[in-house]
Design an enzyme around this catalytic site. Structure first.
Site, short mmCIF file in Angstrom:
data_model
loop_
_atom_site.label_atom_id
_atom_site.label_comp_id
_atom_site.label_asym_id
_atom_site.label_seq_id
_atom_site.Cartn_x
_atom_site.Cartn_y
_atom_site.Cartn_z
N SER A 148 0.89 -1.20 -0.23
CA SER A 148 0.11 -0.30 0.22
C SER A 148 1.58 1.52 0.33
CB SER A 148 -1.14 -0.03 1.36
OG SER A 148 -2.17 0.79 1.21
N ASP A 198 -5.97 -3.64 -1.47
CA ASP A 198 -5.37 -3.40 -0.86
C ASP A 198 -4.68 -4.91 -0.28
OD1 ASP A 198 -3.47 -2.20 1.02
OD2 ASP A 198 -4.89 -1.11 2.37
#
Length: 600
Positions: free
Chosen positions: A57, A374
């Site tokens: 991320s 994610d």
């Protein structure tokens, strides 16, 4: 009180190193918390050359920037780190503008941000009540008016009844008006925007922001900004025609890459992580889907290097690993649920037909749409990346942690264990609300493995933990420029600790050796117990009859037994009278366990 100092200035000469030591870097995810990382990278780069970089991320963004800067340095441009610094320095001012929702979903995102800013359901209710006072007054006046008029026309005996009616009208009218006002406020503020969002949720791949710049915005959105930054840092030209690829970073020998970048993404449809650029399965993408997520220049490149997919005519096959743009991997890793659209891909489902056949049915092989979100859902702090039983170079890891104490009562925000006795275990976060309870469930499910791995000997001393308050980083999309610069300073402090020898690499190697010794001894003893008590004899009798993996010849199979016999002979050393008395009192207590784990 935490003391925030000035951020340093750098010159290109500080990054023009001659035969510097090498290091690896791992960075944790954290949405806006990623502003911590750039100055940590810059400070380390004044002493070390980056060899392997990984993250999830926001950590994937920082790892990609560091890889791009190192690529520039390896190609004679040490000033590439100054380009990185430029993009870092502009972040505080533009951070809120990078998150640009699709126009039709903006009202819903605004509602969500307002709810988060309110902080609690009680605060939201109070806001609704304040917004409805006018309706309450109007309702009270309307229903109280008949009683008020009656007071002037009724005889004295009925006045008291009229007053009661007046008061009842005021109360009932006020309550009705308040309820109507709250309903209208809630519908305008939350219900209608959320209803519109839910109706178009799947159409937008389950996220508010595609990452591309939206109409009406004067600055770039995050994906466009990342693309321009990566091109500028790596090539010295933000308009460089070909996107930075993993092949650029690797150099001529993929088996021995000059720069090894890896980022984690989560395949929601298959409920597993992938470490990009390796997909590990036959996969592709539909250009019509991806042109809503990636800049035109990147799409043009992808279409030039990706082959047609006969099994899925509307799709192109995912590029070879060397041809994958770094931007694509980063975007797949940073797709924080709801905030960013998931990245749709097409993958051939070979398991369902196999299952159906085993159940007595018949199903053709199908290509299905899967969604990548994610990487932090599956591994938010991939400390395991680039790991080896015995390290050849230091790995500097950065973890973002919650500060469960008053920021005004601490002098620093960065902690790095220096001695073996300086444990960095798990804080106890008290659960005081339903929201806390929900977040604790989510974080426990996704982070427990990373958390426990980061505590063991040989791991914890290479992790700089940076502590943030609840108003810093994370989903604080409207974080002030002052707060962002403060977080950058703590990143600089963390990088400086590593640069100045906060990780004693000789002592680290010693601890890793002890952990390896303990684990190998235990693992081999357990395996030898089974091997020496019948398993070896069974294998000798069965090796001619194996039904699978028959590419192994009879000679190969006998060689396997000979190798295992030789390996388990070592166990006689371990089983003999121990040369180290009371090992439990002398060896590290937290060394984990040796096991076979899935590769992703």
């Amino acid at each position: 009180m935490s003391q925030v100092g000035d951020l340093p200035a750098y010159t290109a000469d500080q990054f023009a190193l001659v035969e510097p030591p090498e290091c690896d870097v791992i960075m944790k995810g954290g949405v806006t918390s990623g502003v911590v990382y750039p100055y940590a990278v810059l400070e380390i780069a004044t002493k070390y050359r980056f060899r392997s970089l990984g993250g999830t991320s926001a950590g994937a963004i920082a790892a990609a920037f560091a890889a791009a800067a190192e690529y520039g340095r390896q190609n004679g441009r040490p000033e590439s780190f100054l380009a990185l610094k430029h993009y870092c320095d502009e972040l505080p001012a533009i951070l809120p503008t990078l998150f640009q929702p699709s126009p039709e979903l903006k009202p819903a995102l605004d509602s969500l941000m307002d709810a988060m800013k309110a902080g609690s359901p009680a605060a939201i209710i109070r806001e609704g009540l304040r917004a409805s006072v006018g309706w309450a007054v109007l309702g009270a006046l309307v229903l109280a008016l008949p009683g008020f008029l009656a007071v002037g026309f009724l005889p004295f005996q009925a006045v008291l009844v009229s007053l009661y009616a007046l008061l009842l009208g005021l109360a009932a009218g006020g309550a009705a008006g308040l309820a109507w006002g709250v309903y209208r406020w809630a519908r305008r503020k939350y219900i209608d925007p959320v209803r519109a969002f839910v109706a178009r949720f799947a159409e937008h791949n389950f996220g508010f922001c595609t990452g591309l710049t939206q109409p009406g915005n004067t600055g770039p959105a995050v994906t466009d900004w990342l693309h321009r930054a990566l091109q500028h840092i790596a090539f010295g030209n933000p308009d460089h025609p070909q996107p930075l690829t993993f092949g650029n970073l690797w150099g001529g020998d993929p088996e021995h890459p000059v720069i090894d970048l890896k980022v984690v993404t989560t395949n929601l449809s298959m409920r597993r992580p992938h470490t990009l650029p390796r997909m590990g399965v036959t996969s592709g993408f539909r250009p019509a889907d991806w042109q809503r997520l990636f800049p035109a220049g990147v799409m043009g490149y992808l279409q030039s290097v990706s082959r047609a997919w006969q099994e899925d005519p509307e799709s192109l096959l995912f590029p070879k690993q060397a041809d994958v743009p770094v931007l694509v991997a980063v975007r797949m890793s940073l797709s924080f649920p709801l905030l960013f659209s998931a990245v749709p891909m097409r993958i051939e489902d070979v398991e369902l037909p196999s299952i159906v056949r085993r159940l007595g049915g018949d199903a053709p092989t199908q290509v299905r749409t899967v969604h990548f979100s994610d990487g932090g859902i599956s591994s938010n702090f991939p400390i395991h990346m680039f790991d080896a039983p015995l390290p050849r170079r230091p790995t500097f890891a950065f973890s973002l942690e919650d500060l469960l104490w008053s920021a005004d009562e601490v002098k620093d925000r960065v902690a790095l264990p220096e001695g073996a006795e300086h444990g960095m275990g798990v804080q106890i976060a008290q659960i005081g609300s339903l929201t806390d309870f929900g977040w604790s469930i989510l974080n426990s499910a996704k982070d427990w493995q990373d958390q426990l791995l980061s505590e063991i000997t040989g791991q914890r001393e290479r992790i700089a933990r940076i502590y943030l308050t609840k108003n810093e980083g994370g989903l604080n999309l409207n974080m002030s420029a002052e707060t962002s610069r403060a977080l950058m300073f703590w990143g600089y402090e963390a990088g400086k600790k590593f640069k100045e020898g906060g990780l004693d690499f000789d002592e680290h190697k010693w601890r890793r050796l002890l952990a390896l010794y303990q684990n190998l001894r235990s693992y081999l003893l357990r395996a030898n117990t089974v091997w020496s008590k019948g398993y070896a004899e069974w294998y000798e009798s069965y090796l001619r009859d194996t039904e699978t993996y028959n590419a192994l010849s009879l000679t190969d199979k006998r060689r396997i037994k000979a190798d295992l016999d030789a390996l388990f002979e070592i166990c006689s050393v371990f089983e003999a009278e121990p040369s180290i008395r009371n090992p439990d009192d002398k060896f590290p207590r937290k060394t984990g366990m040796l096991k076979i784990s899935p590769k992703y």
